[in-house]
Design a protein around this motif. Structure first.
Motif, PDB file in Angstrom:
ATOM      1  N   TRP A 275       0.831  -1.217   0.000  1.00 39.80           N
ATOM      2  CA  TRP A 275       0.000   0.000   0.000  1.00 39.80           C
ATOM      3  C   TRP A 275       0.858   1.257   0.000  1.00 39.80           C
ATOM      4  N   TRP A 276       2.000   1.216   0.713  1.00 39.31           N
ATOM      5  CA  TRP A 276       2.892   2.381   0.835  1.00 39.31           C
ATOM      6  C   TRP A 276       3.511   2.737  -0.517  1.00 39.31           C
ATOM      7  N   GLU A 277       3.850   1.724  -1.282  1.00 38.67           N
ATOM      8  CA  GLU A 277       4.529   1.953  -2.560  1.00 38.67           C
ATOM      9  C   GLU A 277       3.579   2.021  -3.752  1.00 38.67           C
ATOM     10  N   ASN A 278       2.460   1.274  -3.687  1.00 38.99           N
ATOM     11  CA  ASN A 278       1.687   1.077  -4.906  1.00 38.99           C
ATOM     12  C   ASN A 278       0.259   1.598  -4.869  1.00 38.99           C
ATOM     13  N   ASP A 279      -0.402   1.633  -3.724  1.00 38.03           N
ATOM     14  CA  ASP A 279      -1.810   2.000  -3.691  1.00 38.03           C
ATOM     15  C   ASP A 279      -2.029   3.411  -4.224  1.00 38.03           C
ATOM     16  N   ASP A 280      -3.081   3.574  -4.997  1.00 39.71           N
ATOM     17  CA  ASP A 280      -3.416   4.897  -5.516  1.00 39.71           C
ATOM     18  C   ASP A 280      -3.810   5.817  -4.368  1.00 39.71           C
ATOM     19  N   PRO A 281      -3.586   7.114  -4.533  1.00 41.86           N
ATOM     20  CA  PRO A 281      -4.010   8.063  -3.491  1.00 41.86           C
ATOM     21  C   PRO A 281      -5.515   7.992  -3.284  1.00 41.86           C
ATOM     22  N   LEU A 282      -5.945   8.145  -2.041  1.00 43.46           N
ATOM     23  CA  LEU A 282      -7.370   8.189  -1.736  1.00 43.46           C
ATOM     24  C   LEU A 282      -7.945   9.527  -2.165  1.00 43.46           C
ATOM     25  N   PRO A 283      -9.270   9.601  -2.357  1.00 46.58           N
ATOM     26  CA  PRO A 283      -9.884  10.919  -2.579  1.00 46.58           C
ATOM     27  C   PRO A 283      -9.522  11.845  -1.426  1.00 46.58           C
ATOM     28  N   LYS A 284      -9.442  13.147  -1.720  1.00 45.08           N
ATOM     29  CA  LYS A 284      -8.987  14.107  -0.716  1.00 45.08           C
ATOM     30  C   LYS A 284      -9.849  14.023   0.530  1.00 45.08           C
ATOM     31  N   VAL A 285      -9.215  13.840   1.665  1.00 46.77           N
ATOM     32  CA  VAL A 285      -9.901  13.789   2.954  1.00 46.77           C
ATOM     33  C   VAL A 285      -9.465  14.999   3.764  1.00 46.77           C
ATOM     34  N   GLU A 286     -10.419  15.823   4.185  1.00 51.21           N
ATOM     35  CA  GLU A 286     -10.104  17.022   4.955  1.00 51.21           C
ATOM     36  C   GLU A 286     -10.045  16.678   6.439  1.00 51.21           C
ATOM     37  N   ILE A 287      -8.859  16.641   6.992  1.00 52.30           N
ATOM     38  CA  ILE A 287      -8.691  16.382   8.424  1.00 52.30           C
ATOM     39  C   ILE A 287      -8.334  17.697   9.112  1.00 52.30           C
ATOM     40  N   PRO A 288      -9.101  18.143  10.094  1.00 57.41           N
ATOM     41  CA  PRO A 288      -8.763  19.399  10.767  1.00 57.41           C
ATOM     42  C   PRO A 288      -7.508  19.254  11.626  1.00 57.41           C
ATOM     43  N   VAL A 289      -6.795  20.349  11.772  1.00 55.55           N
ATOM     44  CA  VAL A 289      -5.593  20.375  12.601  1.00 55.55           C
ATOM     45  C   VAL A 289      -5.964  21.050  13.927  1.00 55.55           C
ATOM     46  N   HIS A 290      -5.925  20.294  15.006  1.00 59.02           N
ATOM     47  CA  HIS A 290      -6.288  20.805  16.326  1.00 59.02           C
ATOM     48  C   HIS A 290      -5.028  21.254  17.060  1.00 59.02           C
ATOM     49  N   VAL A 291      -5.039  22.484  17.560  1.00 60.53           N
ATOM     50  CA  VAL A 291      -3.925  22.997  18.363  1.00 60.53           C
ATOM     51  C   VAL A 291      -4.472  23.377  19.734  1.00 60.53           C
ATOM     52  N   ARG A 292      -3.948  22.752  20.753  1.00 65.74           N
ATOM     53  CA  ARG A 292      -4.456  22.981  22.105  1.00 65.74           C
ATOM     54  C   ARG A 292      -3.658  24.074  22.807  1.00 65.74           C
ATOM     55  N   ASN A 293      -4.366  25.005  23.398  1.00 64.80           N
ATOM     56  CA  ASN A 293      -3.731  26.015  24.236  1.00 64.80           C
ATOM     57  C   ASN A 293      -3.488  25.400  25.612  1.00 64.80           C
ATOM     58  N   PRO A 294      -2.235  25.256  26.029  1.00 67.09           N
ATOM     59  CA  PRO A 294      -1.972  24.558  27.298  1.00 67.09           C
ATOM     60  C   PRO A 294      -2.488  25.305  28.516  1.00 67.09           C
ATOM     61  N   GLU A 295      -2.676  26.596  28.398  1.00 65.93           N
ATOM     62  CA  GLU A 295      -3.060  27.388  29.581  1.00 65.93           C
ATOM     63  C   GLU A 295      -4.523  27.210  29.955  1.00 65.93           C
ATOM     64  N   ASP A 296      -5.427  27.126  28.961  1.00 67.70           N
ATOM     65  CA  ASP A 296      -6.848  27.022  29.296  1.00 67.70           C
ATOM     66  C   ASP A 296      -7.537  25.830  28.649  1.00 67.70           C
ATOM     67  N   GLY A 297      -6.797  25.048  27.858  1.00 61.43           N
ATOM     68  CA  GLY A 297      -7.370  23.843  27.279  1.00 61.43           C
ATOM     69  C   GLY A 297      -8.247  24.065  26.064  1.00 61.43           C
ATOM     70  N   THR A 298      -8.424  25.319  25.617  1.00 61.90           N
ATOM     71  CA  THR A 298      -9.220  25.554  24.416  1.00 61.90           C
ATOM     72  C   THR A 298      -8.445  25.135  23.184  1.00 61.90           C
ATOM     73  N   GLU A 299      -9.168  24.940  22.109  1.00 63.10           N
ATOM     74  CA  GLU A 299      -8.550  24.491  20.876  1.00 63.10           C
ATOM     75  C   GLU A 299      -8.646  25.556  19.795  1.00 63.10           C
ATOM     76  N   THR A 300      -7.617  25.649  18.989  1.00 66.77           N
ATOM     77  CA  THR A 300      -7.653  26.396  17.738  1.00 66.77           C
ATOM     78  C   THR A 300      -7.648  25.367  16.617  1.00 66.77           C
ATOM     79  N   ILE A 301      -8.532  25.529  15.657  1.00 68.03           N
ATOM     80  CA  ILE A 301      -8.665  24.534  14.604  1.00 68.03           C
ATOM     81  C   ILE A 301      -8.341  25.173  13.259  1.00 68.03           C
ATOM     82  N   TYR A 302      -7.462  24.520  12.521  1.00 66.65           N
ATOM     83  CA  TYR A 302      -7.036  24.984  11.210  1.00 66.65           C
ATOM     84  C   TYR A 302      -7.313  23.905  10.172  1.00 66.65           C
ATOM     85  N   THR A 303      -7.308  24.295   8.925  1.00 64.53           N
ATOM     86  CA  THR A 303      -7.192  23.313   7.853  1.00 64.53           C
ATOM     87  C   THR A 303      -5.701  23.098   7.591  1.00 64.53           C
TER      88      THR A 303
END
Length: 576
Positions: free
Chosen positions: A372-400
C-alpha cells in the motif's frame, strides 16, 4: 495574545537572544612535538588536538595548513587523514576521529621533512559546521541547543502547562482518548510536513499519517502516557521512553553524553531533556518524529535505499541502529507489523475517531505489509482538521492543513479562532475580493471579528475572510434586527434562514461556529429551511442537528455523520 501568536513572539525573542549568545566552539591546538636530523634531512613531528567541550558532537571537521608541495614532504600521520594539495594540506578525522564525541579530546599528528617558512602552523584553521577556528583557540562552551535551533519554529509548543505537576501531567496524558492522540500526531505531522515528506520520500500526507498511526499503535496502542525502562531513574537508561511513539531520552538535547547523540536533524527543533518536556504529548511526539528522521539519515549513510530506508529507520528507532535489513532478521516482524497496522488505518480511514487496531489484530492484512505504501493509488482528498491545544486554558484552535500558520514565514499575527465544539472547517471560495491577494476569501456576511492594517476580517466556514466594506455599508443600511439583538442577547443575527432549534425566544440558526437568531422579517415561512426528517442525533438527544444533505464524512456507533455550517450533524433518516 493567542497561543500561536505567543509562540511566534517567543520565537522572535529567542532569535533576538541568539544575537548575544556566543556559540560553542572546540579548542584547537597544533604544536611541535619533537624534531631531529638524519642524513642532513630535518624532520619535525607536529602534535595536534581538538578539545570538544560542548554538548554536541563534532562531525565532518577538517583543518587547512599552508604547504608547498614542491619543497615539503609528509612522512607519516596518525589520528587523521591528509590530502596534499599544491599550496596546502587538508587534515580530516578518518576512521579514528571522524566524529569527536561530547566532552572528549581528539589527538592527531604528522611528520614533515624540511619545513620552511611557507609551512606555517600558526596559520592553521579548523573548520567545523559554520565555524572557522584558528590555532591556539581555547574551548568555549555555551547554549548549544540555542545554536542548534537557529531559525527553527514551533519551540515551547506544549499540550499541558509547563507549570503542571509532573504526576498530574502524566495522569492527564494517560487519560487522553485515542482520537485526541491522533489529533496530536496529525498536528505534529502537519507542522513538519515539508521535512517529513522529503526524508520519507512520500508526498502523500494520508499515507504518512496512516504509517505514523501504525507506528504509534505498535509502540503504545495510541496511549500518550505509556512509560518504559524508567526503573533506574529519570534518563538513566538509554531505553527510557514515553508517549505515543515511545520516544527515548536519547532523542533529547542534554541527555547522558555517553549515549549516541542525535544532533544531525537540523530542520526540527531539538528540545532539552527534562521531565516535563519528556512527558508532554506534543513534545514527545515532535521528538519521536525527529528521532525517526535521525535514523533515516543513518540508514542512508549505511547505503540503504528505497523502501528499506523507512524499514531500517523504524528498526533504528526500536534498536538504536538503522543498519541494513538482513534476511531472517528479527526486526522484520517489528517493521513489517507497523506497515500492516498502517495499511489498516489507510484502508479503513480511521484517522480522527477512537477506533484503533493493535499488534496481532487479525483484521490486518500481513501478506504484503508495504504494498500500500509503494503502490496504492491516493485516496480521494480527505479534509482532516488540525487541532492545536492552548496549554493554559485547554481551548482548541482549529485549522485546515492549507491555512496552518508557518511561524518561520509569518510577518503578521496568525488569524485564529478558539472553540471547544466538534468542528470540521472548510474553506470559502469567493473570487472577487481584496483578501484574495493575501490568500483568503471574502466573507458572505459582515460581522467583524478582527481588524488589522489590511482591513476588517470575519470568520466563516472554518477560515478567515475579508469583509468588503462597501457591500456591508449597503447591507447594514437595509438591515432589520432579529430577536437576539432586540432582546440584548449575546448572540448575533443569522445571515441565513436555516432553523436548527426553536424556544420561547424565537427560532435559532447555527452559523460561523456559534448560535444566532433567525430574523423573522427577512426569513418568511416560504424561505425558512427546516429539517425535513429526523435523524439519530435528535432521536438520541446528542446535541447535534440533523444534516440537510446526505454526504457522509465519518461513521461511529451512533450513526453516520456529516459536516454542514462548520458543525457536525447527523445524516437524516430520509437518506437511507
Amino acid at each position: 495574545m493567542d497561543f500561536m501568536n505567543k509562540n511566534l513572539f517567543l520565537l522572535l525573542i529567542g532569535l533576538f537572544g541568539l544575537l548575544s549568545v556566543q556559540a560553542s566552539k572546540p579548542g584547537f591546538e597544533i604544536k611541535i612535538g619533537k624534531s631531529w636530523e638524519t642524513d642532513n634531512v630535518s624532520y619535525v613531528q607536529y602534535d595536534g588536538e581538538i578539545n570538544n567541550a560542548s554538548k554536541l558532537k563534532i562531525n565532518n571537521w577538517y583543518i587547512e595548513i599552508p604547504y608547498n608541495k614542491g619543497k615539503n614532504k609528509l612522512h607519516g600521520n596518525w589520528g587523521c587523514e591528509i590530502e596534499e594539495q599544491a599550496d596546502k594540506i587538508i587534515l580530516t578525522g578518518g576512521d579514528v576521529n571522524g566524529v569527536i564525541k561530547v566532552s572528549t579530546v581528539a589527538t592527531f599528528g604528522f611528520i614533515v621533512s624540511d619545513p620552511d617558512k611557507e609551512f606555517n602552523i600558526e596559520k592553521a584553521v579548523l573548520y567545523t559546521k559554520n565555524k572557522e577556528i584558528p590555532v591556539h583557540s581555547k574551548p568555549e562552551d555555551s547554549e548549544d541547543e540555542m545554536d542548534m535551533n537557529v531559525d527553527l519554529p514551533f519551540e515551547d509548543n506544549r499540550y499541558f502547562p509547563e507549570s503542571m505537576d509532573i504526576k498530574k501531567l502524566k495522569d492527564a496524558a494517560t487519560a487522553m482518548s485515542v482520537s485526541e492522540v491522533k489529533e496530536v500526531i496529525f498536528k505534529e505531522l502537519v507542522e513538519h510536513w515539508d521535512v517529513i515528506k522529503a526524508y520519507l520520500k512520500n508526498d502523500n500526507m494520508l499515507k504518512v499519517f496512516a504509517l505514523f498511526l501504525g507506528w504509534a499503535t505498535r509502540e503504545s496502542t495510541l496511549n500518550a502516557g505509556v512509560e518504559t525502562a524508567f526503573e533506574d531513574g529519570f534518563g538513566v537508561n538509554s531505553a527510557h521512553a514515553y508517549g505515543p511513539f515511545q520516544t527515548a531520552v536519547t532523542a533529547f538535547y542534554g541527555c547522558d553524553p555517553s549515549f549516541d547523540l542525535e544532533d544531525d536533524v537540523k530542520e526540527i527543533y531539538w528540545y532539552t531533556l527534562n521531565e516535563k518536556n519528556f512527558c508532554d504529548p506534543y513534545i514527545s511526539t515532535h521528538m519521536g518524529i525527529r528521532k525517526l528522521i535521525h535514523f533515516v539519515i543513518e540508514a542512508e549513510n549505511f547505503g540503504v535505499t528505497g523502501l528499506d530506508v523507512v524499514r531500517s529507520a523504524l528498526k533504528g528507532f526500536n534498536s538504536g541502529h538503522a543498519t541494513p535489513m538482513q534476511e531472517n532478521e528479527t526486526f522484520h516482524s517489528y517493521c513489517d507489523e507497523i506497515g500492516s497496522l498502517g495499511h489498516w488505518y489507510y484502508e479503513t480511514g480511521h484517522y480522527e475517531d477512537d477506533e484503533y487496531t493493535w499488534t496481532g489484530d487479525s483484521r490486518c492484512d500481513r501478506n504484503d505489509p508495504w504494498g500500500w505504501w509503494e503502490n496504492d493509488d491516493p485516496l480521494p482528498k480527505v479534509e482532516i482538521p488540525v487541532h492545536v491545544r492552548n496549554p493554559e486554558d485547554g481551548t482548541e484552535t482549529i485549522y485546515t492543513v492549507d491555512n496552518y500558520p508557518k511561524a518561520e514565514t509569518s510577518s503578521t499575527p496568525a488569524k485564529t479562532t478558539t472553540t471547544t465544539s466538534k468542528t470540521k472547517p472548510t474553506s470559502s471560495n469567493n473570487e472577487k475580493c481584496w483578501a484574495k491577494d493575501l490568500g483568503f476569501s471574502c466573507c458572505q456576511a459582515c460581522e467583524v471579528t478582527y481588524t488589522d492594517n489590511d482591513g476588517d476580517w470575519g470568520f466563516e466556514n472554518g477560515d478567515w475572510c475579508g469583509i468588503i466594506e462597501q457591500n456591508c455599508k449597503q447591507s447594514n443600511s437595509d438591515k432589520t434586527k432579529c430577536f437576539t439583538e432586540e432582546k440584548g442577547m449575546d448572540f448575533p443575527c443569522c445571515q441565513g434562514c436555516e432553523v436548527y432549534y426553536t424556544d420561547d425566544d424565537g427560532e435559532w440558526g447555527f452559523e460561523n461556529n456559534q448560535w444566532c437568531g433567525i430574523n423573522s422579517e427577512t426569513c418568511s415561512s416560504s424561505n425558512v429551511v427546516t429539517p425535513t426528517s429526523k435523524c439519530f442525533t435528535e432521536e438520541k438527544g446528542l446535541g447535534f442537528p440533523c444534516c440537510q444533505e446526505c454526504t457522509v464524512v465519518t461513521s461511529d456507533d451512533d450513526g453516520d455523520w456529516g459536516v454542514e455550517n462548520n458543525e457536525w450533524c447527523g445524516i437524516p433518516n430520509s437518506c437511507y
